[in-house]
Design a protein around this motif. Structure first.
Motif, PDB file in Angstrom:
ATOM      1  N   SER A   1       9.176   6.085  -1.192  1.00  0.00           N
ATOM      2  CA  SER A   1       9.200   7.196  -2.132  1.00  0.00           C
ATOM      3  C   SER A   1       8.078   8.190  -1.881  1.00  0.00           C
ATOM      4  O   SER A   1       7.261   8.469  -2.734  1.00  0.00           O
ATOM      5  N   GLU A   2       8.036   8.724  -0.661  1.00  0.00           N
ATOM      6  CA  GLU A   2       7.105   9.803  -0.360  1.00  0.00           C
ATOM      7  C   GLU A   2       7.902  11.063  -0.085  1.00  0.00           C
ATOM      8  O   GLU A   2       9.107  11.108  -0.275  1.00  0.00           O
ATOM      9  N   THR A   3       7.219  12.104   0.399  1.00  0.00           N
ATOM     10  CA  THR A   3       7.910  13.367   0.640  1.00  0.00           C
ATOM     11  C   THR A   3       8.765  13.330   1.900  1.00  0.00           C
ATOM     12  O   THR A   3       9.689  14.101   2.053  1.00  0.00           O
ATOM     13  N   GLU A   4       8.421  12.410   2.821  1.00  0.00           N
ATOM     14  CA  GLU A   4       9.187  12.320   4.051  1.00  0.00           C
ATOM     15  C   GLU A   4      10.573  11.738   3.789  1.00  0.00           C
ATOM     16  O   GLU A   4      10.793  11.044   2.813  1.00  0.00           O
ATOM     17  N   THR A   5      11.496  12.031   4.711  1.00  0.00           N
ATOM     18  CA  THR A   5      12.830  11.465   4.623  1.00  0.00           C
ATOM     19  C   THR A   5      12.796  10.015   5.054  1.00  0.00           C
ATOM     20  O   THR A   5      12.335   9.706   6.151  1.00  0.00           O
ATOM     21  N   PRO A   6      13.257   9.077   4.212  1.00  0.00           N
ATOM     22  CA  PRO A   6      13.185   7.667   4.568  1.00  0.00           C
ATOM     23  C   PRO A   6      14.198   7.277   5.627  1.00  0.00           C
ATOM     24  O   PRO A   6      15.202   7.938   5.819  1.00  0.00           O
ATOM     25  N   VAL A   7      13.907   6.183   6.307  1.00  0.00           N
ATOM     26  CA  VAL A   7      14.812   5.618   7.306  1.00  0.00           C
ATOM     27  C   VAL A   7      15.224   4.243   6.828  1.00  0.00           C
ATOM     28  O   VAL A   7      14.383   3.414   6.512  1.00  0.00           O
ATOM     29  N   VAL A   8      16.530   3.963   6.755  1.00  0.00           N
ATOM     30  CA  VAL A   8      17.000   2.682   6.248  1.00  0.00           C
ATOM     31  C   VAL A   8      16.879   1.610   7.322  1.00  0.00           C
ATOM     32  O   VAL A   8      17.243   1.836   8.474  1.00  0.00           O
ATOM     33  N   ASN A   9      16.342   0.475   6.945  1.00  0.00           N
ATOM     34  CA  ASN A   9      16.203  -0.654   7.855  1.00  0.00           C
ATOM     35  C   ASN A   9      17.565  -1.052   8.396  1.00  0.00           C
ATOM     36  O   ASN A   9      18.487  -1.351   7.649  1.00  0.00           O
ATOM     37  N   ALA A  10      17.705  -1.064   9.706  1.00  0.00           N
ATOM     38  CA  ALA A  10      19.011  -1.310  10.311  1.00  0.00           C
ATOM     39  C   ALA A  10      19.450  -2.756  10.217  1.00  0.00           C
ATOM     40  O   ALA A  10      20.605  -3.059  10.454  1.00  0.00           O
ATOM     41  N   THR A  11      18.565  -3.676   9.842  1.00  0.00           N
ATOM     42  CA  THR A  11      18.931  -5.085   9.853  1.00  0.00           C
ATOM     43  C   THR A  11      19.521  -5.570   8.550  1.00  0.00           C
ATOM     44  O   THR A  11      19.911  -6.707   8.437  1.00  0.00           O
ATOM     45  N   SER A  12      19.585  -4.713   7.545  1.00  0.00           N
ATOM     46  CA  SER A  12      20.050  -5.206   6.256  1.00  0.00           C
ATOM     47  C   SER A  12      20.775  -4.133   5.479  1.00  0.00           C
ATOM     48  O   SER A  12      20.292  -3.026   5.331  1.00  0.00           O
ATOM     49  N   SER A  13      21.975  -4.436   4.969  1.00  0.00           N
ATOM     50  CA  SER A  13      22.703  -3.478   4.159  1.00  0.00           C
ATOM     51  C   SER A  13      22.155  -3.435   2.750  1.00  0.00           C
ATOM     52  O   SER A  13      22.324  -2.454   2.042  1.00  0.00           O
ATOM     53  N   VAL A  14      21.511  -4.505   2.275  1.00  0.00           N
ATOM     54  CA  VAL A  14      20.876  -4.524   0.963  1.00  0.00           C
ATOM     55  C   VAL A  14      19.448  -4.989   1.164  1.00  0.00           C
ATOM     56  O   VAL A  14      19.062  -6.070   0.787  1.00  0.00           O
ATOM     57  N   GLY A  15      18.669  -4.191   1.832  1.00  0.00           N
ATOM     58  CA  GLY A  15      17.290  -4.551   2.127  1.00  0.00           C
ATOM     59  C   GLY A  15      16.316  -3.604   1.488  1.00  0.00           C
ATOM     60  O   GLY A  15      16.296  -3.423   0.299  1.00  0.00           O
ATOM     61  N   VAL A  16      15.519  -2.941   2.289  1.00  0.00           N
ATOM     62  CA  VAL A  16      14.494  -2.032   1.809  1.00  0.00           C
ATOM     63  C   VAL A  16      14.559  -0.752   2.623  1.00  0.00           C
ATOM     64  O   VAL A  16      14.685  -0.786   3.837  1.00  0.00           O
ATOM     65  N   THR A  17      14.488   0.396   1.960  1.00  0.00           N
ATOM     66  CA  THR A  17      14.425   1.656   2.663  1.00  0.00           C
ATOM     67  C   THR A  17      13.014   1.838   3.201  1.00  0.00           C
ATOM     68  O   THR A  17      12.066   1.941   2.440  1.00  0.00           O
TER      69      THR A  17
ATOM     70  N   GLY B   1       0.798  -1.214   0.000  1.00  0.00           N
ATOM     71  CA  GLY B   1       0.000   0.000   0.000  1.00  0.00           C
ATOM     72  C   GLY B   1       0.832   1.264   0.000  1.00  0.00           C
ATOM     73  O   GLY B   1       0.314   2.356  -0.253  1.00  0.00           O
ATOM     74  N   LYS B   2       2.131   1.128   0.247  1.00  0.00           N
ATOM     75  CA  LYS B   2       3.020   2.291   0.255  1.00  0.00           C
ATOM     76  C   LYS B   2       3.719   2.426  -1.103  1.00  0.00           C
ATOM     77  O   LYS B   2       3.777   1.485  -1.887  1.00  0.00           O
ATOM     78  N   THR B   3       4.238   3.608  -1.353  1.00  0.00           N
ATOM     79  CA  THR B   3       4.869   3.907  -2.640  1.00  0.00           C
ATOM     80  C   THR B   3       6.377   3.687  -2.563  1.00  0.00           C
ATOM     81  O   THR B   3       7.030   4.168  -1.635  1.00  0.00           O
ATOM     82  N   TYR B   4       6.918   2.978  -3.561  1.00  0.00           N
ATOM     83  CA  TYR B   4       8.344   2.678  -3.594  1.00  0.00           C
ATOM     84  C   TYR B   4       8.933   2.973  -4.966  1.00  0.00           C
ATOM     85  O   TYR B   4       8.234   2.923  -5.981  1.00  0.00           O
ATOM     86  N   SER B   5      10.209   3.284  -4.983  1.00  0.00           N
ATOM     87  CA  SER B   5      10.981   3.393  -6.213  1.00  0.00           C
ATOM     88  C   SER B   5      11.945   2.215  -6.277  1.00  0.00           C
ATOM     89  O   SER B   5      12.586   1.895  -5.276  1.00  0.00           O
TER      90      SER B   5
END
Length: 283
Positions: free
Chosen positions: A108-124, A83-87
């Motif tokens: 991919s919204e107007t807010e500043t994303p937070v990177v998931n701390a559990t994965s270096s190649v995961g999902v923002t 339901g959320k927007t992603y690039s």
């Protein structure tokens, strides 16, 4: 008056160029993509995630496209974000794409994303409100220094933690575990999204039965509905698991719907690969 041949040739060339540009614009408009090198970036609403196929379906400008090639961690991270927007950086065309290796699906919204701390190649991940909590689990040390360490988790991801003067390292004589060592970890969430190791402990043969177990302490983010899914957060990370018929709900009168929003919960989950089974929910 008849126009000179050169002028007519020039007009014909301009018409051809214009036609080519129209074709290119039409092709790109179909999926709302932008090109970067040999890949393109598509942006759309996440519709569903297929764990067995390691793929996701995204609505891009009203057109449903499938993005395959997701890693186990990306699949796990994207599941609760429907339901959320992603690039996403992808290769392919039409309705079928493959994610670019080592790229990160980004909120991919107007807010500043937070990177998931559990994965270096995961999902923002999208920004979330901080929820005090902690994680308890057993894992193998992947890297360690005087100020931090990274430990694998039973679901295949890794967790990086700070080491402070308050970290209990008494079972290591005040020192540190070594890379490759199986240890017990208690990590507390920090408001900035990081974790700090509260306690590091050694393991013995009796601990093997708990090697795939994780105990989460956090806050529920919504009441448990008819789908029996418990949603909660630890720090800035969000988690979702399905409560089964065998889940111990003694603290909630054996009724999952008694779990309300913004409630302190302890969720005990045993993993088999990426799949987590809720053993107990308590308060």
């Amino acid at each position: 008056m008849q126009q000179p041949i050169g002028h007519r040739v020039q007009m014909a060339v301009l018409c051809i160029v214009g036609l080519v540009l129209m074709v290119l614009v039409t092709a790109c408009a179909g999926v709302g993509s932008t090109s970067t090198g040999g890949a393109i970036t598509i942006r759309g609403t996440l519709i569903s995630v297929n764990t067995s196929q390691h793929s996701a379906t995204v609505n891009v400008n009203g057109q449903q496209v499938t993005v395959s090639g997701l890693t186990d961690q990306q699949v796990a991270d994207l599941q609760p974000q429907v339901g959320k927007t992603y690039s996403l950086q992808v290769t392919g065309s039409g309705n079928s794409y493959t994610i670019v290796l080592n790229s990160t699906p980004a909120f991919s919204e107007t807010e500043t994303p937070v990177v998931n701390a559990t994965s270096s190649v995961g999902v923002t991940q999208p920004p979330t409100t901080f929820a005090p909590g902690s994680l308890n689990f057993m894992g193998t040390v992947r890297s360690v220094s005087a100020s931090s360490l990274t430990v694998s988790m039973p679901n295949g991801s890794t967790l990086s933690m700070n080491i402070s003067a308050l970290t209990d390292r008494s079972h290591f004589g005040g020192g540190l575990p070594t890379s490759g060592q199986l240890i017990k970890v208690e990590a507390t969430a920090n408001a900035d999204g990081s974790f700090t190791a509260t306690k590091l402990d050694t393991t013995d043969a009796s601990d093997v039965v708990n090697q795939n177990l994780v105990q989460y302490k956090g806050l529920s983010t919504s009441a448990v509905g008819a789908d029996q899914v418990i949603h909660f957060k630890v720090g800035n990370q969000s988690f979702s698991f399905t409560i089964g018929a065998s889940t111990d709900l003694h603290d909630f009168n054996n009724n999952a719907q008694s779990i309300s929003s913004n409630q302190s919960v302890k969720v005990q989950v045993i993993f088999q690969g990426n799949n987590g089974t809720v053993q107990k929910v308590s308060n």
